[in-house]
Design a protein around this motif. Structure first.
Motif, PDB file in Angstrom:
ATOM      1  N   PRO A  93       0.799  -1.232   0.000  1.00 30.09           N
ATOM      2  CA  PRO A  93       0.000   0.000   0.000  1.00 30.09           C
ATOM      3  C   PRO A  93       0.831   1.282   0.000  1.00 30.09           C
ATOM      4  O   PRO A  93       0.534   2.212  -0.776  1.00 30.09           O
ATOM      5  CB  PRO A  93      -0.830  -0.132   1.282  1.00 30.09           C
ATOM      6  N   ASP A  94       1.853   1.369   0.844  1.00 30.84           N
ATOM      7  CA  ASP A  94       2.661   2.591   0.898  1.00 30.84           C
ATOM      8  C   ASP A  94       3.351   2.874  -0.430  1.00 30.84           C
ATOM      9  O   ASP A  94       3.506   4.045  -0.822  1.00 30.84           O
ATOM     10  CB  ASP A  94       3.697   2.490   2.014  1.00 30.84           C
ATOM     11  N   ARG A  95       3.760   1.825  -1.113  1.00 29.14           N
ATOM     12  CA  ARG A  95       4.420   2.016  -2.402  1.00 29.14           C
ATOM     13  C   ARG A  95       3.433   2.503  -3.450  1.00 29.14           C
ATOM     14  O   ARG A  95       3.772   3.361  -4.281  1.00 29.14           O
ATOM     15  CB  ARG A  95       5.086   0.707  -2.841  1.00 29.14           C
ATOM     16  N   TRP A  96       2.191   2.021  -3.418  1.00 25.85           N
ATOM     17  CA  TRP A  96       1.188   2.522  -4.344  1.00 25.85           C
ATOM     18  C   TRP A  96       0.970   4.019  -4.149  1.00 25.85           C
ATOM     19  O   TRP A  96       0.878   4.787  -5.118  1.00 25.85           O
ATOM     20  CB  TRP A  96      -0.136   1.785  -4.176  1.00 25.85           C
ATOM     21  N   VAL A  97       0.886   4.450  -2.898  1.00 25.90           N
ATOM     22  CA  VAL A  97       0.707   5.873  -2.615  1.00 25.90           C
ATOM     23  C   VAL A  97       1.868   6.676  -3.192  1.00 25.90           C
ATOM     24  O   VAL A  97       1.678   7.728  -3.817  1.00 25.90           O
ATOM     25  CB  VAL A  97       0.574   6.104  -1.100  1.00 25.90           C
ATOM     26  N   GLN A  98       3.070   6.165  -3.007  1.00 29.17           N
ATOM     27  CA  GLN A  98       4.258   6.859  -3.514  1.00 29.17           C
ATOM     28  C   GLN A  98       4.230   6.960  -5.038  1.00 29.17           C
ATOM     29  O   GLN A  98       4.501   8.031  -5.611  1.00 29.17           O
ATOM     30  CB  GLN A  98       5.511   6.111  -3.067  1.00 29.17           C
ATOM     31  N   ILE A  99       3.878   5.872  -5.720  1.00 24.20           N
ATOM     32  CA  ILE A  99       3.849   5.875  -7.180  1.00 24.20           C
ATOM     33  C   ILE A  99       2.799   6.855  -7.691  1.00 24.20           C
ATOM     34  O   ILE A  99       3.037   7.628  -8.638  1.00 24.20           O
ATOM     35  CB  ILE A  99       3.568   4.450  -7.712  1.00 24.20           C
ATOM     36  N   LEU A 100       1.638   6.865  -7.076  1.00 23.64           N
ATOM     37  CA  LEU A 100       0.575   7.773  -7.499  1.00 23.64           C
ATOM     38  C   LEU A 100       0.999   9.232  -7.346  1.00 23.64           C
ATOM     39  O   LEU A 100       0.742  10.068  -8.223  1.00 23.64           O
ATOM     40  CB  LEU A 100      -0.700   7.495  -6.707  1.00 23.64           C
ATOM     41  N   ARG A 101       1.651   9.546  -6.261  1.00 24.38           N
ATOM     42  CA  ARG A 101       2.116  10.918  -6.058  1.00 24.38           C
ATOM     43  C   ARG A 101       3.177  11.299  -7.082  1.00 24.38           C
ATOM     44  O   ARG A 101       3.247  12.452  -7.521  1.00 24.38           O
ATOM     45  CB  ARG A 101       2.645  11.073  -4.637  1.00 24.38           C
ATOM     46  N   THR A 130      -4.532   7.314  -1.053  1.00 23.47           N
ATOM     47  CA  THR A 130      -4.607   6.389   0.070  1.00 23.47           C
ATOM     48  C   THR A 130      -4.626   4.969  -0.459  1.00 23.47           C
ATOM     49  O   THR A 130      -5.091   4.712  -1.575  1.00 23.47           O
ATOM     50  CB  THR A 130      -5.866   6.614   0.925  1.00 23.47           C
ATOM     51  N   ALA A 131      -4.135   4.035   0.334  1.00 24.74           N
ATOM     52  CA  ALA A 131      -4.178   2.620  -0.029  1.00 24.74           C
ATOM     53  C   ALA A 131      -4.327   1.813   1.253  1.00 24.74           C
ATOM     54  O   ALA A 131      -3.596   2.033   2.218  1.00 24.74           O
ATOM     55  CB  ALA A 131      -2.916   2.213  -0.776  1.00 24.74           C
ATOM     56  N   GLU A 132      -5.268   0.902   1.261  1.00 29.28           N
ATOM     57  CA  GLU A 132      -5.521   0.089   2.442  1.00 29.28           C
ATOM     58  C   GLU A 132      -5.951  -1.304   2.023  1.00 29.28           C
ATOM     59  O   GLU A 132      -6.399  -1.514   0.898  1.00 29.28           O
ATOM     60  CB  GLU A 132      -6.626   0.706   3.300  1.00 29.28           C
ATOM     61  N   VAL A 133      -5.798  -2.239   2.938  1.00 30.54           N
ATOM     62  CA  VAL A 133      -6.289  -3.589   2.707  1.00 30.54           C
ATOM     63  C   VAL A 133      -7.594  -3.751   3.477  1.00 30.54           C
ATOM     64  O   VAL A 133      -7.625  -3.636   4.702  1.00 30.54           O
ATOM     65  CB  VAL A 133      -5.264  -4.656   3.147  1.00 30.54           C
ATOM     66  N   VAL A 134      -8.679  -3.971   2.734  1.00 33.25           N
ATOM     67  CA  VAL A 134      -9.982  -4.213   3.349  1.00 33.25           C
ATOM     68  C   VAL A 134      -9.990  -5.657   3.851  1.00 33.25           C
ATOM     69  O   VAL A 134      -9.786  -6.587   3.062  1.00 33.25           O
ATOM     70  CB  VAL A 134     -11.120  -3.997   2.330  1.00 33.25           C
ATOM     71  N   PRO A 135     -10.201  -5.884   5.148  1.00 37.38           N
ATOM     72  CA  PRO A 135     -10.167  -7.262   5.664  1.00 37.38           C
ATOM     73  C   PRO A 135     -11.259  -8.112   5.036  1.00 37.38           C
ATOM     74  O   PRO A 135     -12.314  -7.603   4.630  1.00 37.38           O
ATOM     75  CB  PRO A 135     -10.409  -7.079   7.171  1.00 37.38           C
ATOM     76  N   PRO A 136     -11.049  -9.426   4.948  1.00 38.03           N
ATOM     77  CA  PRO A 136     -12.097 -10.311   4.434  1.00 38.03           C
ATOM     78  C   PRO A 136     -13.250 -10.395   5.418  1.00 38.03           C
ATOM     79  O   PRO A 136     -13.105 -10.024   6.589  1.00 38.03           O
ATOM     80  CB  PRO A 136     -11.379 -11.653   4.294  1.00 38.03           C
ATOM     81  N   PRO A 137     -14.396 -10.889   4.997  1.00 38.30           N
ATOM     82  CA  PRO A 137     -15.506 -11.073   5.931  1.00 38.30           C
ATOM     83  C   PRO A 137     -15.185 -12.175   6.941  1.00 38.30           C
ATOM     84  O   PRO A 137     -14.256 -12.964   6.725  1.00 38.30           O
ATOM     85  CB  PRO A 137     -16.667 -11.476   5.017  1.00 38.30           C
ATOM     86  N   PRO A 138     -15.916 -12.231   8.047  1.00 37.29           N
ATOM     87  CA  PRO A 138     -15.681 -13.290   9.027  1.00 37.29           C
ATOM     88  C   PRO A 138     -15.791 -14.672   8.376  1.00 37.29           C
ATOM     89  O   PRO A 138     -16.661 -14.902   7.534  1.00 37.29           O
ATOM     90  CB  PRO A 138     -16.797 -13.064  10.058  1.00 37.29           C
ATOM     91  N   GLY A 139     -14.906 -15.561   8.786  1.00 32.47           N
ATOM     92  CA  GLY A 139     -14.909 -16.897   8.210  1.00 32.47           C
ATOM     93  C   GLY A 139     -13.503 -17.404   7.986  1.00 32.47           C
ATOM     94  O   GLY A 139     -12.521 -16.803   8.463  1.00 32.47           O
ATOM     95  N   PRO A 140     -13.362 -18.474   7.239  1.00 32.65           N
ATOM     96  CA  PRO A 140     -12.035 -19.091   7.072  1.00 32.65           C
ATOM     97  C   PRO A 140     -11.105 -18.349   6.129  1.00 32.65           C
ATOM     98  O   PRO A 140      -9.892 -18.569   6.165  1.00 32.65           O
ATOM     99  CB  PRO A 140     -12.375 -20.478   6.514  1.00 32.65           C
ATOM    100  N   ARG A 141     -11.636 -17.471   5.269  1.00 37.78           N
ATOM    101  CA  ARG A 141     -10.783 -16.782   4.309  1.00 37.78           C
ATOM    102  C   ARG A 141      -9.935 -15.734   5.010  1.00 37.78           C
ATOM    103  O   ARG A 141     -10.415 -15.023   5.893  1.00 37.78           O
ATOM    104  CB  ARG A 141     -11.624 -16.126   3.216  1.00 37.78           C
ATOM    105  N   THR A 142      -8.667 -15.609   4.604  1.00 35.82           N
ATOM    106  CA  THR A 142      -7.742 -14.693   5.272  1.00 35.82           C
ATOM    107  C   THR A 142      -7.196 -13.606   4.359  1.00 35.82           C
ATOM    108  O   THR A 142      -6.509 -12.699   4.828  1.00 35.82           O
ATOM    109  CB  THR A 142      -6.551 -15.474   5.853  1.00 35.82           C
TER     110      THR A 142
END
Length: 221
Positions: free
Chosen positions: A183-191, A199-211
């Protein structure tokens, strides 16, 4: 046409969008790889009559939802199979246009400017950002946004990577290139290419076995 065969093969194996979602809606917007999860169209910050471009629109579900909100939409894809499915499902919907085109070629040739450009697991993942970002930035109106999502990078595997699209058991998989960064590198490249408020973030998966979450990147012109 770039990777047409690969994306036509992918289209035949990919799941089609359901007729309705969990709340009974016939159109909806989804940035993640999980159904009925994560933020929606509000991320784009657009209003009715806004002009929006999707890079790698696939079967057109996200575009169709925007069209129901009164947004004028254009969707690009290189795959005739994907576009045929989109036409079958959404044909005649006001405000929705579909074109067979490669993202960089289209953005280089068009005179249009947009209130938002977006990509959901689409061309923004599979195009060299050092080629794509300058032409996206040029076609954005002042204050417009560029938003894209895809799977987060595998730790230690950054830059140009190989993605494999399986064919039959008797055929080698097809290979397409993708570009992965933290994510931080994406922000840098865009700038570096003149985008503000990135901004760049990882949206967590929904509750359950997926990670595995979903990388969501947003930048303003």
């Amino acid at each position: 046409m770039t990777d047409t065969l690969a994306w036509d093969v992918y289209a035949k194996s990919s799941k089609q969008r359901r007729p309705v979602n969990a709340t009974g809606q016939t159109t909806w917007f989804n940035w993640t790889q999980y159904p009925d999860h994560g933020p929606g169209a509000e991320v784009l910050g657009i209003r009715p009559e806004s002009l929006v471009l999707e890079l790698g629109c696939g079967t057109g579900g996200n575009l169709a939802h925007l069209a129901t909100l009164g947004v004028r939409t254009i969707g690009l894809d290189v795959s005739p199979a994907q576009l045929a499915t989109a036409e079958d499902r959404w044909s005649g919907m006001p405000g929705l246009q579909l074109q067979r085109a490669e993202a960089v070629t289209y953005l280089t040739k068009t005179d249009l400017t947009f209130d938002a450009v977006f990509s959901v697991f689409g061309a923004a993942w599979f195009t060299d950002p050092h080629v794509l970002l300058p032409v996206v930035r040029k076609r954005l109106r002042p204050g417009a946004v560029f938003v894209f999502s895809h799977r987060p990078a595998v730790e230690g595997c950054y830059g140009c990577q190989a993605s494999y699209i399986n064919r039959s058991a008797d055929e080698d998989p097809l290979v397409v290139k993708r570009w992965d960064y933290e994510p931080d590198r994406w922000v840098q490249i865009l700038r570096e290419y003149g985008f503000a408020a990135a901004t760049a973030e990882v949206v967590p998966p929904p509750p359950g076995p997926r990670t595995i979450g979903t990388l969501l990147v947003r930048a303003q012109a």
